[in-house]
Every structure is written in C-alpha cells, then in structure tokens.
Design an enzyme around this catalytic site. Structure first.
Site, mmCIF file in Angstrom:
data_model
loop_
_atom_site.group_PDB
_atom_site.id
_atom_site.type_symbol
_atom_site.label_atom_id
_atom_site.label_comp_id
_atom_site.label_asym_id
_atom_site.label_seq_id
_atom_site.Cartn_x
_atom_site.Cartn_y
_atom_site.Cartn_z
ATOM 1 C CG ASP A 30 -33.119 -34.318 16.328
ATOM 2 O OD1 ASP A 30 -32.554 -33.173 16.627
ATOM 3 O OD2 ASP A 30 -33.540 -34.421 15.395
ATOM 4 C CE LYS A 204 -21.898 -20.201 24.400
ATOM 5 N NZ LYS A 204 -21.623 -21.089 25.001
ATOM 6 C CB CYS A 258 -18.320 -23.163 20.989
ATOM 7 S SG CYS A 258 -19.202 -24.585 21.275
HETATM 8 N N1 SAJ Z 1 -7.676 -25.235 23.380
HETATM 9 C C1 SAJ Z 1 -6.211 -24.927 22.549
HETATM 10 N N2 SAJ Z 1 -5.212 -24.181 24.062
HETATM 11 C C2 SAJ Z 1 -6.551 -23.827 25.610
HETATM 12 C C3 SAJ Z 1 -8.036 -24.414 25.092
HETATM 13 C C4 SAJ Z 1 -8.094 -25.117 24.490
HETATM 14 O O1 SAJ Z 1 -5.528 -24.898 22.173
HETATM 15 O O2 SAJ Z 1 -5.553 -24.072 25.998
HETATM 16 C C5 SAJ Z 1 -8.305 -25.253 21.861
HETATM 17 C C6 SAJ Z 1 -8.794 -26.929 22.151
HETATM 18 O O3 SAJ Z 1 -8.025 -27.906 21.983
HETATM 19 C C7 SAJ Z 1 -10.081 -27.166 21.518
HETATM 20 C C8 SAJ Z 1 -10.597 -25.783 21.357
HETATM 21 O O4 SAJ Z 1 -9.471 -25.151 21.677
HETATM 22 O O5 SAJ Z 1 -9.820 -27.492 19.739
HETATM 23 C C9 SAJ Z 1 -12.145 -25.303 21.631
HETATM 24 O O6 SAJ Z 1 -11.853 -26.338 22.845
HETATM 25 P P1 SAJ Z 1 -12.285 -25.918 24.297
HETATM 26 O O7 SAJ Z 1 -12.360 -26.783 25.535
HETATM 27 O O8 SAJ Z 1 -11.698 -24.019 24.717
HETATM 28 O O9 SAJ Z 1 -14.291 -25.073 24.661
HETATM 29 P P2 SAJ Z 1 -15.111 -26.393 23.623
HETATM 30 O O10 SAJ Z 1 -15.273 -25.207 22.284
HETATM 31 O O11 SAJ Z 1 -15.468 -27.213 23.689
HETATM 32 O O12 SAJ Z 1 -15.796 -25.613 24.231
HETATM 33 C C10 SAJ Z 1 -16.249 -24.139 25.208
HETATM 34 C C11 SAJ Z 1 -16.644 -23.979 26.001
HETATM 35 N N3 SAJ Z 1 -16.253 -22.479 26.200
HETATM 36 C C12 SAJ Z 1 -15.368 -21.715 27.771
HETATM 37 O O13 SAJ Z 1 -14.618 -22.310 27.640
HETATM 38 C C13 SAJ Z 1 -15.541 -20.553 27.743
HETATM 39 C C14 SAJ Z 1 -17.550 -24.277 26.951
HETATM 40 O O14 SAJ Z 1 -17.676 -24.278 28.294
HETATM 41 C C15 SAJ Z 1 -19.345 -23.669 26.124
HETATM 42 O O15 SAJ Z 1 -20.408 -24.715 26.815
HETATM 43 C C16 SAJ Z 1 -19.378 -24.438 24.875
HETATM 44 O O16 SAJ Z 1 -17.302 -23.198 23.942
HETATM 45 C C17 SAJ Z 1 -19.852 -23.644 23.772
HETATM 46 O O17 SAJ Z 1 -20.619 -24.728 23.897
HETATM 47 O O18 SAJ Z 1 -19.780 -22.815 23.419
#
Ligand code: SAJ
Length: 428
Positions: A30, A204, A258
């Site tokens: 890094d 992805k 993401c």
């Molecule tokens: N959220 C909602 N409603 C839901 C689920 C989530 O409003 O039902 C919101 C969360 O509060 C948050 C946002 O969506 O603000 C994103 O959260 P998340 O848990 O859906 O996803 P990330 O961004 O933490 O991680 C995602 C994941 N992708 C998927 O589930 C398809 C993770 O597996 C990936 O590795 C990551 O993106 C990435 O690095 O791309």
C-alpha cells in the site's frame, strides 16, 4: 507460494490475511505508510469481525508482511492479486489506480507469474486493457504469464467469514489462466466456478445491480404502502413466502461503495438503449430515499406545529449499513447535511464510527436524544433494536421517531407515547 496483494483496503487487507492464514507467504502493498506500519506491528485498522486476531496471528508467524515497495513485492511474487479501487465519477469508471498497479506489475513481470484482478471492472478490461498493457513487457499471456479476473464478493462486516465460504467466479483470459487461478483460490474457497474473464466481469456487475434494482423495487413499494395504510415490511415478508419471490427491504437509502457504483458500469454499456432506464431509474429511486426521510422529518414536525429550523434532531447511525463502521456513500450524509442546511440542530451517534458529517457528535444514545424533538434512525445497527424507550421518553423534548430501517416495532414506540413515522408504514 508467494502472493503480493496490491492495496490494503477493505478488500485487500482481509484477502491478504486470509491467504496468509492458509499457508501462503503474503506481502501486502500500500502507498499509505500508516497502513503498512500497522500491519507489520500486527495491528488492524479496519473494524471487521475476526480480522484483528487473524492478522495478529499471521504477522507473528511471519506469513504476512506489508510494504510500500510494489516492485520488490511483485518481483518476488508467484501470484499478484490486485484489489485497488475503481471509482466512478460522473457515471464513468476511473481505471487510473488499476492502470498504475498494472504498470508496476509489468516492470517485474516474470515467467509463470499469475496476475489476478479482484477489483470491479467493466467487461473487456481484463482481456483487452490489462492483457495488452502487461504484454508490453514482451511476455505473452497464456504462455509466459497468466491473467484472470476473480471478482471480490465480500460484504463489509462479514469479510473473513465470506472469504472462506462464499463461492467464487474464476475467469481467466484463457483456459491456462483459469486453471492457474483455480489452483490458487481452491486453497481459500470451497466452491469455485470457472469461466472466462469477460463473463466474470459481467457476473460481478449483474449481482450488485440485481440487488440495487431489487431494493429500489422495495423502496417503491414502501412509498406506495405509505399511502394505503399498509405496513410494507409485513407485506414483503408475506410476498416472500411465495417460493419464487424474494423482494429485498426498503430503507433510508442504499449506501456503500458497491451498489452505488457498479450499476453505472452496466448503464454505460447499454447507454444507447432506452431500456437501460430500468437500472438508472432504480438508482434514482434509491438516491431519493434519504430525501424521503427528510420529508418524513418535516411532516412529523409540522404535525407538531414545529419548523425544522427550530428543531433538535437526534440521528442514530452514520454508517452505510448495520454492524459496520464504513461511512462510504452513507445515506446519513445526505440526511444530516440537508437538515443542517435547513437550520436544524443535529446531533449524531453511531456505536461503530465517530463520523458525524458536520453535526454534533454524541457518545451514546442517551446523550444524543437529550432535548430532541425528533429521533431519526438511519442505520440498522443491532444496538438500535434494543433502545430503552422508557429512559429515552424521559430525556426527549418531543416524542417523535422517524424510523428509516424498521429497527423499532411501531407498537413498542406507541407504548411509551411516541409518534412513529416509518418507511413504508402507512398505518397511523
Ligand atoms: N440495503 C437495503 N435493503 C436491503 C439490503 C440492503 O436498503 O434489503 C442497503 C444497505 O442498508 C446498504 C446498501 O443497501 O446501505 C448496500 O448494502 P448490501 O448489504 O446490500 O451490500 P454491500 O454494498 O455491503 O456489499 C455488496 C454485496 N453484494 C451483493 O450482495 C450482491 C457484496 O457481496 C459485494 O462483495 C459488495 O457489494 C462489493 O464489494 O461489491
């Protein structure tokens, strides 16, 4: 086998630690000297369950080191894993960090080396952009070196657990690269799916876009349910009892690095087709949700004949999702900044991060809600599911809750005399 992991961020650091824990000799690289020093001292700078203890263990065993010297690290490595950021600005992906990483790798590229890109990238980045950039070394991909895309899939808050359990898609630029990458990732992941690099890149993007579009649908349903005296959470749970329905849940907005970014890479690919509006509209709905929360705050105050500019507002949660300290693209930022702009006095508390986005930070829930006219829950931290309403009721100036994540059961709030305003809660 020696592995170099380029960039020790929220993906790179857990990746380096988990590979080291499986017996590889890992060097994490890094440019940030603070991160490098911390890792070499066995200290973890990311709040992530199990990561701190595992990092300490692999550093003390000599399996993980960190360095700012990318050239030595890649020169000595058999495998280089690239986990640099690929940010989006104005809807267009910026591959500058990736380019810089690949240029460094090229200077020391050697026979038999495997390069893996884990960063999220648009289709053809591996086969065209990365392969041709690396081949300028004079070495040929698939015969003298190997190149694959293995998209990272870990969710913050579950990184260590998911790195060793989640299925991985392994896409080489050719069969030899796929095979080489499969051999390496088989040591950490129990379930690998071989494919080509472009399919892996596409996979992805469509995973995260699926989630974003699904959440946007849930958010739209929430706005609809708010008008017809229906509780959208109950309705979605009931709809999901259908074996072929899986609607996600609405909330104060979609944050994180993401879901807020990856759909734009798909949008760019299809920008000449009107149908791509499905994805961009989903993004717009999700981006609107923090403003909907502000509307709810204004409405709840108007019902009490109070202006926002006269109100003390207590915000619970600044992280982008429950259980993490990550504040990137958090909907809380918009909610707080807009309320401050409107003249409100805003205090915030988050048990995972001290970020307050310009509001007054508090140290606990009680301190935050003292004299508050409105308690706004933005993040679904587990701690907020156990709020002590009898104590909170004695501290606030007005008993109003705006629940952006349904962490409070409306009837629990009513019991203590609170007015409850929730996303998708159409019942008074
Ligand atoms: N959220 C909602 N409603 C839901 C689920 C989530 O409003 O039902 C919101 C969360 O509060 C948050 C946002 O969506 O603000 C994103 O959260 P998340 O848990 O859906 O996803 P990330 O961004 O933490 O991680 C995602 C994941 N992708 C998927 O589930 C398809 C993770 O597996 C990936 O590795 C990551 O993106 C990435 O690095 O791309």
């Amino acid at each position: 086998m020696k592995i170099a992991v380029l960039s020790l961020g929220r993906v790179g650091l857990p990746t380096a630690v988990v590979f080291a824990s499986k017996g590889f000799d890992v060097v994490g690289v890094d440019i940030d000297e603070y991160k490098v020093r911390a890792v070499n001292e066995g200290k973890c700078y990311i709040k992530e369950p199990k990561l701190g203890s595992l990092l300490k263990e692999v550093v003390s065993k000599g399996k993980l080191k960190a360095s700012t010297d990318v050239h030595i690290a890649t020169y000595e490595a058999d495998v280089v894993i690239v986990a640099v950021p690929t940010p989006i600005s104005s809807g267009v992906v910026n591959l500058d960090y990736l380019k810089k990483a690949l240029e460094s790798i090229r200077t020391t590229l050697h026979d038999g080396e495997l390069i893996v890109i884990e960063s999220t990238i648009p289709p053809y980045t591996t086969t065209r952009f990365a392969a041709s950039l690396l081949e300028r070394s004079g070495l040929k991909v698939e015969s003298e070196f190997y190149l694959a895309h293995v998209p990272e899939r870990i969710a913050p808050g579950r990184a260590v657990e998911e790195l060793s359990s989640i299925p991985r898609v392994v896409g080489g630029v050719g069969p030899k690269s796929t095979k080489k990458a499969m051999e390496v990732y088989a040591k950490v992941s129990p379930n690998l799916h071989p494919t080509d690099a472009t399919t892996a890149e596409f996979v992805k993007l469509i995973e995260n876009t699926f989630r974003d579009v699904n959440i946007a649908y849930a958010n739209l349903l929430a706005l609809c349910a708010g008008r017809i005296e229906v509780d959208v959470y109950e309705a979605i749970k009931l709809a999901n009892t259908h074996p072929r329905v899986n609607i996600h849940f609405p909330g104060a907005g979609v944050g994180g690095p993401c879901l807020t970014k990856d759909p734009y890479m798909l949008i760019e690919l299809m920008s000449d087709f009107w149908g791509v509006g499905l994805i961009s509209m989903a993004r717009k709905i999700n981006e609107y949700m923090p403003y909907y929360i502000i509307n709810l705050v204004e409405k709840s105050l108007q019902d009490e004949k109070l202006e926002v500019a006269e109100a003390n507002i207590a915000i619970l949660g600044t992280a982008y999702k429950g259980g993490v300290d990550d504040i990137r693209e958090s909907p809380a930022e918009t909610v707080i900044k807009e309320l401050l702009k409107k003249g409100a006095q805003v205090k915030t508390y988050d048990p995972y991060t001290s970020e307050s986005f310009g509001a007054v930070p508090a140290h606990c829930v009680e301190d935050t809600v003292k004299q508050a006219d409105n308690i706004v829950i933005v993040t679904d931290h587990p701690e907020f599911r156990k709020l002590n309403f009898s104590r909170i009721a004695s501290l606030v100036r007005r008993k109003i809750i705006v629940d952006g994540r349904r962490v409070v059961e409306p009837y629990e709030a009513y019991k203590y005399g609170f007015k409850y305003y929730g996303i998708g809660y159409g019942r008074a």
